[in-house]
Design a protein around this motif. Sequence first.
Motif: not given
Length: 377
Positions: A212-220
């Motif tokens: 992802l490169g960068f992400a919120t906990a939900n996106e992870i």
Amino acid sequence: MRLSNLEARRLWLHNHGLSGAPTGPLDVMSIINALGFVQIDSVRNVTRAHHHILWSRNQNYREKHLWPMLRNRQLFEHYTHDASLIPMQTLPMWRRQFTRMGKYVAKSEWFASKAGQHSIRDIIARIEAEGPLSTHAFSSELDAKSKTWALPPHKIALDKMWYAGELTTSHREKFIKFYDTPERVFPAHLHTDHRSDKEQINWLCTEALNRLGFATANEIAKFWDAVSTKEARAWAEGTPEIELEAADGSLSRTYVAPNLQTAPKPSSRLRILNPFDPAIRDRTRLERLFGFEYRNEMFVPKAKRRWGYYVYPLLEGARFVGRVELKADRKTGLLSVTGFWPEAGVKWGDARHAKLDRELCRFARFVGISEVDWALD
């Protein structure tokens, strides 16, 4: 550290193999490894989603290339956010997903009943004796009180065992799934490789954030859909964060991968993306980064659709410039454009239309179609 919206969009596309020109030597396994998995789907509008996703990364890809990789045990099939083909080396880190999905589908009282247990034993005995079998090899009657949409008992049992990892996909024929025992499908050194739940969560979250490169906990958590947001948030404690600029200029804090690097400027080539492409799967993230609202309207009643049944987003460089609805008739060799919607604020002059026409012709040739027809004209 702040990541500008342009930098974020470029990084997102680069991480998803949509930055450079989709040409060069073909390595299907490298593409799938980079993505983490590829979703499979039964609908063949022009081509099935899994084929289109791979072709978008390298246009030397052909439909014949994928399924031998399942037979050769380079990939296995299971459920992420949907049915997917996953690199075989991921297997030791996937056992928690077998457990999670097995618990999810085993809530029905039928599984604990004598009829359910008998059906399961019968299915396993037949597969062990006869080899891989599809659902068509079995038959069972619905209970008289069953709802019209209910599955027959043998299909319920097959699904339960497949989700739980007690059966797995041996291969597919004309997209029909054939089930076999995991001992006969999974390589022994991976099948017997048992990792702790903590190690699996660490691997899944690390690999998700890296892609992802960068992400919120939900996106992870949503990347593999094999850990919960709570588990991802606990894993991410202490992970560096950055300020991310959204398409509307707003700022938010998000976790950042340790290997984050500046991404190159993407090719100006215009691409036709599949509705199930991993770059656009998370519609909330898509709108936040690109300001592009997209919904799959396949299951929306026709009268309530904003666009159409199977609509393809159009990506040019680092922005979405429109969407197009296509229908393919392989018998007549015709690819028809049945809907076209330019994105607000994007000018569609002769040069951009020519780009789209060239990509439509390439897409048509990919599936053996010789002519493109703008049915709107």
